[in-house]
Scaffold this motif. Structure first.
Motif, mmCIF file in Angstrom:
data_model
loop_
_atom_site.group_PDB
_atom_site.id
_atom_site.type_symbol
_atom_site.label_atom_id
_atom_site.label_comp_id
_atom_site.label_asym_id
_atom_site.label_seq_id
_atom_site.Cartn_x
_atom_site.Cartn_y
_atom_site.Cartn_z
ATOM 1 N N ARG A 101 0.846 -1.186 0.000
ATOM 2 C CA ARG A 101 0.000 0.000 0.000
ATOM 3 C C ARG A 101 0.884 1.240 0.000
ATOM 4 O O ARG A 101 1.887 1.302 0.709
ATOM 5 N N ARG A 131 -6.553 -0.499 1.921
ATOM 6 C CA ARG A 131 -6.210 -1.897 1.641
ATOM 7 C C ARG A 131 -7.005 -2.456 0.463
ATOM 8 O O ARG A 131 -6.521 -3.298 -0.284
ATOM 9 N N ASN A 180 -0.573 -7.711 2.274
ATOM 10 C CA ASN A 180 -1.955 -7.226 2.387
ATOM 11 C C ASN A 180 -2.760 -7.412 1.110
ATOM 12 O O ASN A 180 -2.184 -7.377 0.029
ATOM 13 N N LEU A 192 2.033 -8.045 14.432
ATOM 14 C CA LEU A 192 2.554 -6.676 14.437
ATOM 15 C C LEU A 192 1.583 -5.754 15.184
ATOM 16 O O LEU A 192 1.998 -4.930 16.011
ATOM 17 N N ARG A 227 2.253 -3.768 18.554
ATOM 18 C CA ARG A 227 2.016 -2.315 18.643
ATOM 19 C C ARG A 227 1.173 -1.984 19.875
ATOM 20 O O ARG A 227 1.412 -0.984 20.562
ATOM 21 N N HIS A 237 -6.550 -7.434 9.788
ATOM 22 C CA HIS A 237 -5.354 -6.588 9.841
ATOM 23 C C HIS A 237 -5.640 -5.342 8.991
ATOM 24 O O HIS A 237 -5.175 -5.206 7.861
ATOM 25 N N GLY A 263 -0.057 1.608 11.093
ATOM 26 C CA GLY A 263 0.550 1.330 9.791
ATOM 27 C C GLY A 263 0.548 2.581 8.920
ATOM 28 O O GLY A 263 1.558 2.929 8.283
ATOM 29 N N ALA A 264 -0.592 3.285 8.915
ATOM 30 C CA ALA A 264 -0.703 4.506 8.107
ATOM 31 C C ALA A 264 0.246 5.581 8.643
ATOM 32 O O ALA A 264 0.853 6.341 7.861
ATOM 33 N N ILE A 267 3.681 4.871 7.369
ATOM 34 C CA ILE A 267 3.784 5.216 5.941
ATOM 35 C C ILE A 267 3.947 6.733 5.782
ATOM 36 O O ILE A 267 4.776 7.214 5.002
ATOM 37 N N SER A 291 6.040 1.510 4.022
ATOM 38 C CA SER A 291 5.327 0.874 5.125
ATOM 39 C C SER A 291 6.300 0.166 6.059
ATOM 40 O O SER A 291 7.474 -0.040 5.734
ATOM 41 N N SER A 292 5.767 -0.168 7.236
ATOM 42 C CA SER A 292 6.582 -0.794 8.297
ATOM 43 C C SER A 292 7.351 -1.973 7.742
ATOM 44 O O SER A 292 6.785 -2.804 7.031
#
Ligand SMILES: NC(=O)C1=CN([C@@H]2O[C@H](COP(=O)(O)OP(=O)(O)OC[C@H]3O[C@@H](n4cnc5c(N)ncnc54)[C@H](O)[C@@H]3O)[C@@H](O)[C@H]2O)C=CC1
Ligand SMILES: O=C([O-])CC(=O)C(=O)O
Length: 332
Positions: A93, A99, A132, A159, A163, A188, A232-233, A236, A242-243
């Motif tokens: 992404r 997603r 994803n 993940l 977190r 996710h 995640g966002a 980014i 991304s991670s």
């Protein structure tokens, strides 16, 4: 006596998670400091040169546990004889994408790779899907590899779990290793439900509930949940990528606990095929609290679910049902 090597497949190995993950596997972070490994790395032809560069670096790192490297763009060669498959390959992404935008690109990859794994992986191969949409890619892989036991197919929500542990540890100013039993329910995605109702912190007088220690239900039911959902966002936005290191580390945690077992009294989150536990519809890959023993996971049963949680469990299941329908429409 020295153990026989375990063959570990990493797809998308020339990508950024792959680059962080393969040295962790070769160092024993995933399967233990006494477990030799043979790495199988797959990527697509445009990434072949870069994949070969990763192989050269693995040689240069002289990892004692690394007994061989297969670097290939041939999916059959990559899947042949593997005991563990970590499926990272796919289209990531980018900033501003949801997603769902990456769905059609990725589900067709997972349909094709399902057949290769089914035909060529070792019997009882354990599969972890990272790419994803992770739950739905894993579901497609399961549906198109009917001879792989459904118990062997999972997706990464560790993940998100980690977190959540990290956020609680920061808020309470306690060591992250002293926090346990948070749960990630569902997808996710930003509908996941990070639940602290059964989470505790180790203290001299015994484990103490996180809710009691935080003593701020507004934060736990609001900002904490959205921070974990949106992490995640946020990465980014900060990195423009991304991670990767945290995703690779979580993939190692996921497989290590699955293969070697979870510590007594500790549960972790894994995306697994729903058997209807907690009234989650069967037929979805959904993240549940699990414990692992003897190479098998079991969903933790009997946890109380209050009304607030119930709504959140149902909302993320609803999204997964929609994703499943969308995935099938992309494949038809
Ligand atoms: N479940 C989770 O917690 C997380 C999942 N992700 C997902 O992991 C995936 C990988 O992320 P990155 O490594 O950052 O992406 P990346 O773009 O750096 O690497 C992906 C790699 O996959 C390769 N690839 C594409 N199609 C392939 C195919 N058919 N077979 C084999 N390899 C193929 C690409 O050439 C590339 O090298 C993305 O889908 C991302 O959204 C990322 C972070 C966390
Ligand atoms: O958000 C993304 O696209 C990458 C990812 O899955 C995560 O960091 O959790």
């Amino acid at each position: 006596m020295a153990k026989d090597p375990i063959r570990v497949l990493v797809t998308g190995a020339a990508g950024q998670i792959g680059y962080a993950l393969v040295p962790m596997i070769a160092r024993g972070v995933m399967l233990g400091a006494d477990q030799p490994v043979i790495l199988h790395m797959l990527d697509i032809p445009p990434a072949a040169e870069s994949l070969n560069g990763v192989k050269m670096e693995l040689v240069d790192a002289a990892f004692p546990l690394l007994k061989g490297v297969v670097a290939t763009t041939d999916v059959v060669e990559a899947c042949t004889g593997v005991n563990i498959a970590v499926m990272v390959g796919g289209f990531p992404r980018k900033e501003g994408m949801e997603r769902k935008d990456v769905m059609s690109k990725n589900v067709s990859i997972y349909k094709a790779q399902a057949s290769a794994l089914e035909k060529h992986a070792a019997a009882n191969c354990k599969v972890l899907v990272v790419a994803n949409p992770a739950n739905t890619n894993a579901l497609i892989l399961k549906e198109f590899a009917p001879s792989i036991p459904e118990k062997n197919i999972s997706c990464l929500t560790r993940l998100d779990h980690n977190r959540a542990l990290g956020q609680i540890s920061e808020r309470l100013n306690v060591q992250v290793c002293d926090v346990k039993n948070v749960i990630i329910w569902g997808n996710h995605s930003s509908t996941q439900y990070p639940d602290v109702n059964h989470a505790t912190v180790k203290a001299p007088g015994g484990d103490t509930p996180v809710r009691q220690l935080v003593a701020d239900d507004d934060w736990l039911n609001g900002e904490f949940i959205t921070t974990v959902q949106q992490r995640g966002a946020a990465i980014i936005k900060a990195r423009k990528l991304s991670s990767a290191l945290s995703a690779a580390s979580a993939a190692c945690d996921h497989i290590r606990d699955w293969v070697l077992g979870t510590p007594e009294g500790t549960f972790v989150s894994m995306g697994v095929y729903s058997d209807g536990s907690y009234n989650v519809p069967p037929g979805l890959i959904y993240s549940f609290p699990v414990t692992c023993r003897d190479g098998k996971w079991s969903i933790v049963q009997g946890l109380s679910i209050d009304e607030f949680s119930r709504k959140k469990l149902d909302a993320t299941a609803e999204e997964l049902s929609e994703e499943k329908a969308l995935a099938y429409s992309c494949l038809s």
